[in-house]
Motif scaffolding. Structure first.
Motif, PDB file in Angstrom:
ATOM      1  N   SER A   1      15.015  32.060 -17.763  1.00 36.71           N
ATOM      2  CA  SER A   1      15.546  31.083 -18.709  1.00 36.71           C
ATOM      3  C   SER A   1      14.554  30.887 -19.850  1.00 36.71           C
ATOM      4  CB  SER A   1      15.782  29.752 -17.989  1.00 36.71           C
ATOM      5  OG  SER A   1      16.361  28.827 -18.873  1.00 36.71           O
ATOM      6  N   PRO A   2      14.957  31.210 -21.050  1.00 37.38           N
ATOM      7  CA  PRO A   2      13.977  31.242 -22.148  1.00 37.38           C
ATOM      8  C   PRO A   2      13.811  29.889 -22.833  1.00 37.38           C
ATOM      9  CG  PRO A   2      16.091  31.987 -22.937  1.00 37.38           C
ATOM     10  CD  PRO A   2      16.284  31.659 -21.473  1.00 37.38           C
ATOM     11  N   SER A   3      12.704  29.747 -23.520  1.00 35.79           N
ATOM     12  CA  SER A   3      12.537  28.708 -24.530  1.00 35.79           C
ATOM     13  C   SER A   3      12.685  29.396 -25.880  1.00 35.79           C
ATOM     14  CB  SER A   3      11.162  28.041 -24.419  1.00 35.79           C
ATOM     15  OG  SER A   3      11.066  27.294 -23.237  1.00 35.79           O
ATOM     16  N   LEU A   4      13.577  28.862 -26.692  1.00 35.06           N
ATOM     17  CA  LEU A   4      13.900  29.498 -27.963  1.00 35.06           C
ATOM     18  C   LEU A   4      13.664  28.534 -29.115  1.00 35.06           C
ATOM     19  CD1 LEU A   4      17.188  31.124 -26.715  1.00 35.06           C
ATOM     20  CD2 LEU A   4      15.255  32.420 -27.598  1.00 35.06           C
ATOM     21  N   PHE A   5      13.294  29.067 -30.230  1.00 34.85           N
ATOM     22  CA  PHE A   5      12.938  28.258 -31.389  1.00 34.85           C
ATOM     23  C   PHE A   5      13.492  28.912 -32.659  1.00 34.85           C
ATOM     24  CE2 PHE A   5       9.608  26.068 -28.943  1.00 34.85           C
ATOM     25  CZ  PHE A   5       9.319  27.015 -27.972  1.00 34.85           C
ATOM     26  N   TRP A   6      13.713  28.077 -33.650  1.00 32.67           N
ATOM     27  CA  TRP A   6      13.918  28.558 -35.007  1.00 32.67           C
ATOM     28  C   TRP A   6      12.825  27.940 -35.883  1.00 32.67           C
ATOM     29  CZ3 TRP A   6      16.907  32.176 -37.273  1.00 32.67           C
ATOM     30  CH2 TRP A   6      18.005  32.677 -36.557  1.00 32.67           C
ATOM     31  N   TYR A   7      12.171  28.809 -36.650  1.00 31.67           N
ATOM     32  CA  TYR A   7      11.176  28.375 -37.608  1.00 31.67           C
ATOM     33  C   TYR A   7      11.642  28.763 -39.003  1.00 31.67           C
ATOM     34  CZ  TYR A   7       7.598  27.225 -34.140  1.00 31.67           C
ATOM     35  OH  TYR A   7       6.883  26.644 -33.120  1.00 31.67           O
ATOM     36  N   VAL A   8      11.240  27.974 -39.979  1.00 30.08           N
ATOM     37  CA  VAL A   8      11.548  28.280 -41.377  1.00 30.08           C
ATOM     38  C   VAL A   8      10.236  28.434 -42.143  1.00 30.08           C
ATOM     39  CG1 VAL A   8      11.736  25.817 -42.023  1.00 30.08           C
ATOM     40  CG2 VAL A   8      12.840  27.562 -43.432  1.00 30.08           C
ATOM     41  N   GLN A   9      10.260  29.368 -43.074  1.00 29.70           N
ATOM     42  CA  GLN A   9       9.086  29.608 -43.908  1.00 29.70           C
ATOM     43  C   GLN A   9       9.530  29.663 -45.359  1.00 29.70           C
ATOM     44  OE1 GLN A   9       7.107  33.449 -43.497  1.00 29.70           O
ATOM     45  NE2 GLN A   9       5.124  32.499 -43.881  1.00 29.70           N
ATOM     46  N   HIS A  10       9.145  28.667 -46.122  1.00 34.43           N
ATOM     47  CA  HIS A  10       9.414  28.699 -47.553  1.00 34.43           C
ATOM     48  C   HIS A  10       8.365  29.562 -48.241  1.00 34.43           C
ATOM     49  CE1 HIS A  10      11.896  25.194 -46.470  1.00 34.43           C
ATOM     50  NE2 HIS A  10      12.634  25.614 -47.472  1.00 34.43           N
TER      51      HIS A  10
ATOM     52  N   LEU B   1       4.702  27.919 -41.391  1.00 31.51           N
ATOM     53  CA  LEU B   1       5.867  27.955 -40.504  1.00 31.51           C
ATOM     54  C   LEU B   1       6.199  26.540 -40.042  1.00 31.51           C
ATOM     55  CD1 LEU B   1       4.581  30.997 -38.500  1.00 31.51           C
ATOM     56  CD2 LEU B   1       6.658  31.009 -39.887  1.00 31.51           C
ATOM     57  N   GLN B   2       7.433  26.158 -40.288  1.00 32.19           N
ATOM     58  CA  GLN B   2       7.874  24.824 -39.900  1.00 32.19           C
ATOM     59  C   GLN B   2       8.928  24.934 -38.812  1.00 32.19           C
ATOM     60  OE1 GLN B   2       9.987  22.620 -42.955  1.00 32.19           O
ATOM     61  NE2 GLN B   2       9.549  20.662 -41.989  1.00 32.19           N
TER      62      GLN B   2
ATOM     63  N   GLU C   1      12.866  31.941 -45.587  1.00 37.01           N
ATOM     64  CA  GLU C   1      12.898  32.929 -44.508  1.00 37.01           C
ATOM     65  C   GLU C   1      13.000  32.181 -43.193  1.00 37.01           C
ATOM     66  OE1 GLU C   1      12.726  36.120 -45.346  1.00 37.01           O
ATOM     67  OE2 GLU C   1      12.510  37.145 -43.428  1.00 37.01           O
ATOM     68  N   TYR C   2      13.892  32.631 -42.325  1.00 33.46           N
ATOM     69  CA  TYR C   2      14.121  31.973 -41.043  1.00 33.46           C
ATOM     70  C   TYR C   2      13.795  32.947 -39.907  1.00 33.46           C
ATOM     71  CZ  TYR C   2      16.381  28.271 -43.633  1.00 33.46           C
ATOM     72  OH  TYR C   2      16.628  27.229 -44.498  1.00 33.46           O
ATOM     73  N   PHE C   3      13.052  32.438 -38.936  1.00 32.09           N
ATOM     74  CA  PHE C   3      12.640  33.257 -37.807  1.00 32.09           C
ATOM     75  C   PHE C   3      13.183  32.673 -36.500  1.00 32.09           C
ATOM     76  CE2 PHE C   3       9.812  36.160 -39.868  1.00 32.09           C
ATOM     77  CZ  PHE C   3       9.258  35.462 -40.932  1.00 32.09           C
ATOM     78  N   CYS C   4      13.827  33.519 -35.734  1.00 33.80           N
ATOM     79  CA  CYS C   4      14.213  33.192 -34.364  1.00 33.80           C
ATOM     80  C   CYS C   4      13.069  33.634 -33.460  1.00 33.80           C
ATOM     81  CB  CYS C   4      15.507  33.917 -34.011  1.00 33.80           C
ATOM     82  SG  CYS C   4      16.141  33.561 -32.375  1.00 33.80           S
TER      83      CYS C   4
ATOM     84  N   THR D   1      15.265  36.409 -41.237  1.00 32.72           N
ATOM     85  CA  THR D   1      16.453  36.464 -42.086  1.00 32.72           C
ATOM     86  C   THR D   1      16.161  35.693 -43.358  1.00 32.72           C
ATOM     87  OG1 THR D   1      17.984  36.587 -40.213  1.00 32.72           O
ATOM     88  CG2 THR D   1      18.891  35.854 -42.331  1.00 32.72           C
ATOM     89  N   THR D   2      16.344  36.358 -44.477  1.00 35.33           N
ATOM     90  CA  THR D   2      16.165  35.688 -45.762  1.00 35.33           C
ATOM     91  C   THR D   2      17.469  35.021 -46.152  1.00 35.33           C
ATOM     92  OG1 THR D   2      14.587  37.373 -46.447  1.00 35.33           O
ATOM     93  CG2 THR D   2      15.529  35.982 -48.170  1.00 35.33           C
ATOM     94  N   LEU D   3      17.430  33.732 -46.325  1.00 38.76           N
ATOM     95  CA  LEU D   3      18.620  32.983 -46.746  1.00 38.76           C
ATOM     96  C   LEU D   3      18.534  32.724 -48.240  1.00 38.76           C
ATOM     97  CD1 LEU D   3      21.234  31.426 -46.128  1.00 38.76           C
ATOM     98  CD2 LEU D   3      19.812  29.393 -45.740  1.00 38.76           C
ATOM     99  N   GLN D   4      19.540  33.228 -48.941  1.00 39.28           N
ATOM    100  CA  GLN D   4      19.670  32.966 -50.374  1.00 39.28           C
ATOM    101  C   GLN D   4      20.798  31.965 -50.571  1.00 39.28           C
ATOM    102  OE1 GLN D   4      21.253  36.248 -52.652  1.00 39.28           O
ATOM    103  NE2 GLN D   4      20.360  35.537 -54.563  1.00 39.28           N
ATOM    104  N   VAL D   5      20.568  30.948 -51.378  1.00 41.70           N
ATOM    105  CA  VAL D   5      21.598  29.958 -51.664  1.00 41.70           C
ATOM    106  C   VAL D   5      21.896  29.999 -53.151  1.00 41.70           C
ATOM    107  CG1 VAL D   5      22.281  27.539 -51.514  1.00 41.70           C
ATOM    108  CG2 VAL D   5      20.763  28.517 -49.774  1.00 41.70           C
ATOM    109  N   LYS D   6      23.145  30.333 -53.478  1.00 38.04           N
ATOM    110  CA  LYS D   6      23.542  30.456 -54.878  1.00 38.04           C
ATOM    111  C   LYS D   6      24.160  29.158 -55.366  1.00 38.04           C
ATOM    112  CE  LYS D   6      26.004  33.968 -53.670  1.00 38.04           C
ATOM    113  NZ  LYS D   6      26.906  35.159 -53.637  1.00 38.04           N
ATOM    114  N   PRO D   7      23.888  28.787 -56.613  1.00 38.27           N
ATOM    115  CA  PRO D   7      24.461  27.533 -57.123  1.00 38.27           C
ATOM    116  C   PRO D   7      25.970  27.636 -57.312  1.00 38.27           C
ATOM    117  CG  PRO D   7      23.149  28.646 -58.810  1.00 38.27           C
ATOM    118  CD  PRO D   7      22.977  29.446 -57.559  1.00 38.27           C
TER     119      PRO D   7
END
Lengths: 113, 115
Positions: free
Chosen positions: B30-39, B44-45, B88-91, B109-115
């Motif tokens: 049974s894993p421990s899983l995380f998502w981190y974000v990096q601007h 890493l947050q 950038e988002y890291f699993c 995964t690089t997330l791009q958000v367009k206006p």
């Protein structure tokens, strides 16, 4: 909220020189780690430290690398003779106990010229 | 051995539309899983973490993730993207097989958000 502090934020060094990257983990944490992120690549595990000794190291962590926790608060990563390919962002992290989460420092960008 | 696979290297959404970042994991227990974000040029947050409690995990900034054991997935979602979500988002999975708790990161995964 408690933080992991890394210094310096950016270090430029000449190839062959020794560098020491410093980290102050969260005071009641027991597990300490160093990770590396080469520009544009994923974050890679370097080494873990527990109970005042290395508990695991990756293939990247060769004889040029060493870690110390000299005074119970600082946690350092030393690269004895830097190479161009050591240029990367180095992150320190600490954990009270792994499944409760890990806190990362803001990183040290090492540039070897 | 523990591993994570992020299925998309780049995701582009319009502001105000839903976000889905996909992650599959491989774990012998049974894993421990995380998502981190990096601007950009930042550290890493932690966004959120799963540690065998509720399967739907809520994180910061409106993000959430659902642990699905049958699908070995831990996808990250957000109902409405904001420009500030571009990053950038890291699993990540923690590996205790050698009693060190080291983290294994996905490719990002690089997330791009367009206006």
């Amino acid at each position: 909220e408690p933080e992991v502090t890394q210094t310096p934020s950016h270090q430029v060094t000449q190839m062959g020189q020794e560098v020491i990257l410093r980290c102050v983990p969260i005071s009641n944490h027991l597990y300490f780690y160093w990770y590396r992120q080469i520009l544009g690549q994923k974050v890679e595990f370097l080494v873990s430290f527990y109970n005042n000794e290395i508990s695991e190291k990756s293939e990247i962590f060769d004889d040029q690398f060493s870690v110390e926790r000299p005074d119970g608060s600082n946690f350092t990563l030393k690269i004895r003779s830097t190479k161009l390919e050591d240029s990367a962002m180095y992150f320190c992290a600490s954990s009270e106990a792994g499944s409760y989460g890990y806190t990362f420092g803001s990183g040290t960008r090492l540039t070897v010229v | 051995a523990q591993s994570v696979t992020q299925l998309d290297s780049h995701v582009s959404v319009s502001e105000g539309t839903p976000v889905l970042l996909r992650c599959n994991y491989s774990s012998s227990y049974s894993p421990s899983l995380f998502w981190y974000v990096q601007h950009p040029n930042k550290g890493l947050q932690l966004l959120l973490k799963y540690t065998s409690a509720a399967t739907l995990v809520k994180g910061i900034n409106g993000f959430e993730a659902e642990f699905k054991k049958s699908e070995t997935s831990f996808h990250l979602t957000k109902p409405s993207a904001h420009m500030s979500d571009a990053a950038e988002y890291f699993c990540v999975v923690s590996d205790w097989s050698s009693n060190t708790g080291k983290l294994i990161f996905g490719q990002g995964t690089t997330l791009q958000v367009k206006p």
